[in-house]
Design a protein around this motif. Structure first.
Motif, PDB file in Angstrom:
ATOM      1  N   ILE A  23      13.982  -3.210  -5.971  1.00  0.00           N
ATOM      2  CA  ILE A  23      14.408  -4.139  -4.921  1.00  0.00           C
ATOM      3  C   ILE A  23      13.700  -5.486  -5.073  1.00  0.00           C
ATOM      4  CG2 ILE A  23      14.425  -4.546  -2.422  1.00  0.00           C
ATOM      5  CD1 ILE A  23      14.552  -1.392  -2.180  1.00  0.00           C
ATOM      6  N   CYS A  24      12.389  -5.435  -5.297  1.00  0.00           N
ATOM      7  CA  CYS A  24      11.629  -6.687  -5.420  1.00  0.00           C
ATOM      8  C   CYS A  24      12.053  -7.494  -6.645  1.00  0.00           C
ATOM      9  CB  CYS A  24      10.127  -6.389  -5.492  1.00  0.00           C
ATOM     10  SG  CYS A  24       9.395  -5.901  -3.918  1.00  0.00           S
ATOM     11  N   GLU A  25      12.228  -6.800  -7.771  1.00  0.00           N
ATOM     12  CA  GLU A  25      12.489  -7.499  -9.034  1.00  0.00           C
ATOM     13  C   GLU A  25      13.939  -7.959  -9.158  1.00  0.00           C
ATOM     14  OE1 GLU A  25      10.312  -8.017 -11.616  1.00  0.00           O
ATOM     15  OE2 GLU A  25       8.573  -7.007 -10.758  1.00  0.00           O
ATOM     16  N   THR A  26      14.887  -7.127  -8.740  1.00  0.00           N
ATOM     17  CA  THR A  26      16.300  -7.419  -9.034  1.00  0.00           C
ATOM     18  C   THR A  26      17.067  -7.976  -7.849  1.00  0.00           C
ATOM     19  OG1 THR A  26      17.067  -5.175  -8.497  1.00  0.00           O
ATOM     20  CG2 THR A  26      16.300  -5.567 -10.747  1.00  0.00           C
ATOM     21  N   GLU A  27      16.584  -7.770  -6.623  1.00  0.00           N
ATOM     22  CA  GLU A  27      17.333  -8.249  -5.459  1.00  0.00           C
ATOM     23  C   GLU A  27      16.640  -9.409  -4.742  1.00  0.00           C
ATOM     24  OE1 GLU A  27      18.846  -5.223  -2.813  1.00  0.00           O
ATOM     25  OE2 GLU A  27      18.856  -3.722  -4.416  1.00  0.00           O
ATOM     26  N   LEU A  28      15.313  -9.340  -4.609  1.00  0.00           N
ATOM     27  CA  LEU A  28      14.599 -10.364  -3.854  1.00  0.00           C
ATOM     28  C   LEU A  28      13.908 -11.401  -4.741  1.00  0.00           C
ATOM     29  CD1 LEU A  28      12.948  -8.103  -1.104  1.00  0.00           C
ATOM     30  CD2 LEU A  28      15.071  -9.407  -0.965  1.00  0.00           C
ATOM     31  N   ILE A  32       0.864  -1.180   0.000  1.00  0.00           N
ATOM     32  CA  ILE A  32       0.000   0.000   0.000  1.00  0.00           C
ATOM     33  C   ILE A  32       0.904   1.234   0.000  1.00  0.00           C
ATOM     34  CG2 ILE A  32      -1.751   1.298   1.278  1.00  0.00           C
ATOM     35  CD1 ILE A  32      -2.691  -1.414   2.422  1.00  0.00           C
ATOM     36  N   LEU A  33       0.711   2.096  -1.013  1.00  0.00           N
ATOM     37  CA  LEU A  33       1.567   3.274  -1.200  1.00  0.00           C
ATOM     38  C   LEU A  33       0.784   4.560  -0.985  1.00  0.00           C
ATOM     39  CD1 LEU A  33       3.455   2.344  -4.508  1.00  0.00           C
ATOM     40  CD2 LEU A  33       4.248   2.040  -2.176  1.00  0.00           C
ATOM     41  N   PRO A  34       1.465   5.641  -0.556  1.00  0.00           N
ATOM     42  CA  PRO A  34       0.816   6.958  -0.540  1.00  0.00           C
ATOM     43  C   PRO A  34       0.436   7.356  -1.964  1.00  0.00           C
ATOM     44  CG  PRO A  34       2.927   6.991   0.634  1.00  0.00           C
ATOM     45  CD  PRO A  34       2.863   5.692  -0.100  1.00  0.00           C
ATOM     46  N   ASP A  35      -0.597   8.213  -2.094  1.00  0.00           N
ATOM     47  CA  ASP A  35      -1.020   8.629  -3.440  1.00  0.00           C
ATOM     48  C   ASP A  35       0.096   9.364  -4.166  1.00  0.00           C
ATOM     49  OD1 ASP A  35      -3.527   7.493  -3.176  1.00  0.00           O
ATOM     50  OD2 ASP A  35      -4.374   9.280  -2.224  1.00  0.00           O
ATOM     51  N   ASN A  36       0.839  10.210  -3.466  1.00  0.00           N
ATOM     52  CA  ASN A  36       2.007  10.889  -4.035  1.00  0.00           C
ATOM     53  C   ASN A  36       3.251  10.263  -3.409  1.00  0.00           C
ATOM     54  OD1 ASN A  36       0.452  12.858  -5.538  1.00  0.00           O
ATOM     55  ND2 ASN A  36      -0.031  13.781  -3.558  1.00  0.00           N
ATOM     56  N   ASN A  37       3.865   9.323  -4.146  1.00  0.00           N
ATOM     57  CA  ASN A  37       4.940   8.543  -3.526  1.00  0.00           C
ATOM     58  C   ASN A  37       6.323   8.778  -4.118  1.00  0.00           C
ATOM     59  OD1 ASN A  37       5.099   6.445  -5.796  1.00  0.00           O
ATOM     60  ND2 ASN A  37       2.939   6.321  -5.192  1.00  0.00           N
ATOM     61  N   GLY A  38       6.463   9.757  -5.025  1.00  0.00           N
ATOM     62  CA  GLY A  38       7.784  10.102  -5.541  1.00  0.00           C
ATOM     63  C   GLY A  38       8.536   8.912  -6.109  1.00  0.00           C
ATOM     64  N   SER A  39       9.738   8.680  -5.581  1.00  0.00           N
ATOM     65  CA  SER A  39      10.584   7.592  -6.088  1.00  0.00           C
ATOM     66  C   SER A  39      10.311   6.259  -5.403  1.00  0.00           C
ATOM     67  CB  SER A  39      12.061   7.961  -5.896  1.00  0.00           C
ATOM     68  OG  SER A  39      12.364   8.049  -4.510  1.00  0.00           O
ATOM     69  N   LEU A  40       9.355   6.239  -4.454  1.00  0.00           N
ATOM     70  CA  LEU A  40       9.113   5.027  -3.672  1.00  0.00           C
ATOM     71  C   LEU A  40       8.738   3.840  -4.563  1.00  0.00           C
ATOM     72  CD1 LEU A  40       8.756   3.510  -0.998  1.00  0.00           C
ATOM     73  CD2 LEU A  40       6.455   4.498  -0.812  1.00  0.00           C
ATOM     74  N   TYR A  41       7.842   4.072  -5.514  1.00  0.00           N
ATOM     75  CA  TYR A  41       7.391   2.985  -6.382  1.00  0.00           C
ATOM     76  C   TYR A  41       8.567   2.375  -7.149  1.00  0.00           C
ATOM     77  CZ  TYR A  41       5.034   0.545 -10.214  1.00  0.00           C
ATOM     78  OH  TYR A  41       4.641  -0.411 -11.130  1.00  0.00           O
ATOM     79  N   GLY A  42       9.395   3.231  -7.753  1.00  0.00           N
ATOM     80  CA  GLY A  42      10.542   2.736  -8.524  1.00  0.00           C
ATOM     81  C   GLY A  42      11.537   1.996  -7.653  1.00  0.00           C
ATOM     82  N   ASP A  43      11.810   2.539  -6.461  1.00  0.00           N
ATOM     83  CA  ASP A  43      12.746   1.870  -5.544  1.00  0.00           C
ATOM     84  C   ASP A  43      12.212   0.504  -5.134  1.00  0.00           C
ATOM     85  OD1 ASP A  43      14.397   4.070  -5.653  1.00  0.00           O
ATOM     86  OD2 ASP A  43      13.618   4.973  -3.808  1.00  0.00           O
ATOM     87  N   TYR A  96       4.029 -14.348 -21.788  1.00  0.00           N
ATOM     88  CA  TYR A  96       5.258 -13.803 -22.363  1.00  0.00           C
ATOM     89  C   TYR A  96       6.365 -13.770 -21.315  1.00  0.00           C
ATOM     90  CZ  TYR A  96       3.012 -12.354 -26.692  1.00  0.00           C
ATOM     91  OH  TYR A  96       2.381 -12.367 -27.906  1.00  0.00           O
ATOM     92  N   ALA A  97       7.587 -14.044 -21.767  1.00  0.00           N
ATOM     93  CA  ALA A  97       8.777 -13.870 -20.933  1.00  0.00           C
ATOM     94  C   ALA A  97       9.564 -12.696 -21.490  1.00  0.00           C
ATOM     95  CB  ALA A  97       9.631 -15.136 -20.954  1.00  0.00           C
ATOM     96  N   GLY A  98      10.247 -11.962 -20.617  1.00  0.00           N
ATOM     97  CA  GLY A  98      10.974 -10.775 -21.057  1.00  0.00           C
ATOM     98  C   GLY A  98      12.410 -10.755 -20.567  1.00  0.00           C
ATOM     99  N   LEU A  99      13.295 -10.158 -21.369  1.00  0.00           N
ATOM    100  CA  LEU A  99      14.697  -9.965 -20.993  1.00  0.00           C
ATOM    101  C   LEU A  99      15.094  -8.522 -21.282  1.00  0.00           C
ATOM    102  CD1 LEU A  99      16.248 -13.184 -22.601  1.00  0.00           C
ATOM    103  CD2 LEU A  99      15.795 -12.815 -20.173  1.00  0.00           C
ATOM    104  N   VAL A 100      15.943  -7.958 -20.444  1.00  0.00           N
ATOM    105  CA  VAL A 100      16.463  -6.607 -20.682  1.00  0.00           C
ATOM    106  C   VAL A 100      17.982  -6.647 -20.657  1.00  0.00           C
ATOM    107  CG1 VAL A 100      14.458  -5.365 -19.794  1.00  0.00           C
ATOM    108  CG2 VAL A 100      16.287  -6.020 -18.229  1.00  0.00           C
ATOM    109  N   SER A 101      18.590  -5.712 -21.382  1.00  0.00           N
ATOM    110  CA  SER A 101      20.053  -5.682 -21.476  1.00  0.00           C
ATOM    111  C   SER A 101      20.515  -4.244 -21.705  1.00  0.00           C
ATOM    112  CB  SER A 101      20.514  -6.574 -22.627  1.00  0.00           C
ATOM    113  OG  SER A 101      21.898  -6.478 -22.824  1.00  0.00           O
TER     114      SER A 101
END
Length: 337
Positions: free
Chosen positions: A117-122, A102-113, A211-216
């Motif tokens: 973390i969830c996608e690339t570290e955990l 659950i995020l604040p309506d105005n969350n700045g960089s929180l969503y991206g951070d 679909y599966a995705g890759l980034v580079s």
């Protein structure tokens, strides 16, 4: 149940997903100071019920109570909850299937951070919800979020009737993989940031819904996708081949049990001056990736360059004919001119 969309929309009321995913272990973190723990708990409970109604196998209760945390402590909170949930699960050590945030309506960089973390570290699937929706908690919103969660955990929301009936020409007559590729460049003035190439590919057939995705990362403002096919020397194995195309072809074979007999490659973001250059380089990479799997493996390739920035405008003969135009007067997709 068969559904016929109207002007690009359909209603999920009294309908279930084609294949409901499974969420056995889940948790919730609340980063909004305006949402009390009890309100967050009620919201998560209603969302879990909606996921069940929509056809998912969704555990009614989280493995841990809702955790409230401050946005500036996002990394610490995510990692602590991740490890606490693993210890609390049965059997211990089982990873979370889903994290509701659950995020604040105005969350700045929180969503991206949080996503980074969830996608690339955990390696954690997450679903973010804004505070305003937690308070409003409409059935339509919960149903829409349930659809998003189902896809993220490997379920299937919809399938084209024509795909199941093998009636889509050049797609369902034989195993076909559909690729999509694009390169995102840094903003003007950023002289050192890399360009980011992304490639996605279908992983099921004949449905073609997963679909599966890759980034580079690649050289600054380089439009040609460098990592479609790679060759390098390994001290133990000698010459090794790889790259995004090969990896996605192997993934398709693993998921479907058969190798693609046709490749359709959609390429976005190419200017007219680079058409030929991109076609030669990237089609060659696709051919080499196929040959690296089997010496004589050369399925037919359809290479389609997609352009959105054009000045072509289509107009209907009769703007009042609802069978051929939408509410804005635009011609419906699929109509020939």
């Amino acid at each position: 149940k068969d559904v016929l969309p109207r002007v690009g929309q359909w209603n999920m009321m009294n309908k279930k997903m084609v294949n409901g995913g499974r969420v056995g272990h889940w948790a919730c973190i609340n980063f909004s100071r305006n949402v009390q723990d009890n309100a967050a708990k009620v919201f998560c409970h209603e969302l879990a019920i909606m996921c069940q109604i929509s056809g998912m196998n969704f555990a009614p209760e989280p493995v841990l109570p809702v955790l409230s945390a401050r946005p500036e402590h996002v990394e610490r909170a995510l990692k602590a909850r991740y490890h606490d949930a693993m210890n609390a699960s049965k059997p211990p050590g089982k990873e979370l299937d889903l994290l509701i945030v659950i995020l604040p309506d105005n969350n700045g960089s929180l969503y991206g951070d949080l996503k980074r973390i969830c996608e690339t570290e955990l390696g954690l699937v997450s679903q973010c919800c804004l505070t305003k929706h937690v308070f409003k908690m409409s059935k339509q919103y919960l149903a829409n979020v349930a659809l998003k969660i189902n896809v993220k955990v490997g379920g299937r929301n919809t399938v084209l009737v024509d795909a199941l009936a093998r009636r889509i020409r050049l797609v369902t007559d034989r195993p076909t993989i559909i690729f999509g590729a694009d390169v995102t460049h840094p903003h003007p003035g950023e002289d050192s940031s890399p360009s980011i190439a992304a490639v996605v590919a279908s992983q099921d057939w004949p449905e073609i819904t997963k679909y599966a995705g890759l980034v580079s990362a690649q050289a600054h403002r380089q439009e040609l996708i460098q990592d479609l096919f790679k060759v390098w020397q390994d001290p133990q194995r000698g010459t090794v081949t790889g790259g995004m195309i090969k990896e996605l072809l192997i993934s398709f074979k693993r998921a479907t049990g058969q190798k693609p007999q046709r490749i359709i490659f959609y390429r976005d973001g190419v200017s007219e001056g680079q058409f030929y250059q991109v076609l030669l380089f990237e089609l060659d990479a696709i051919r080499k990736a196929c040959a690296s799997l089997e010496p004589n493996y050369q399925p037919p390739v359809t290479f389609v360059v997609v352009q959105k920035r054009h000045h072509t405008r289509l107009f209907a003969n009769n703007h009042n004919d609802q069978r051929t135009v939408d509410r804005s007067g635009n011609i419906l997709p699929g109509h020939r001119c």
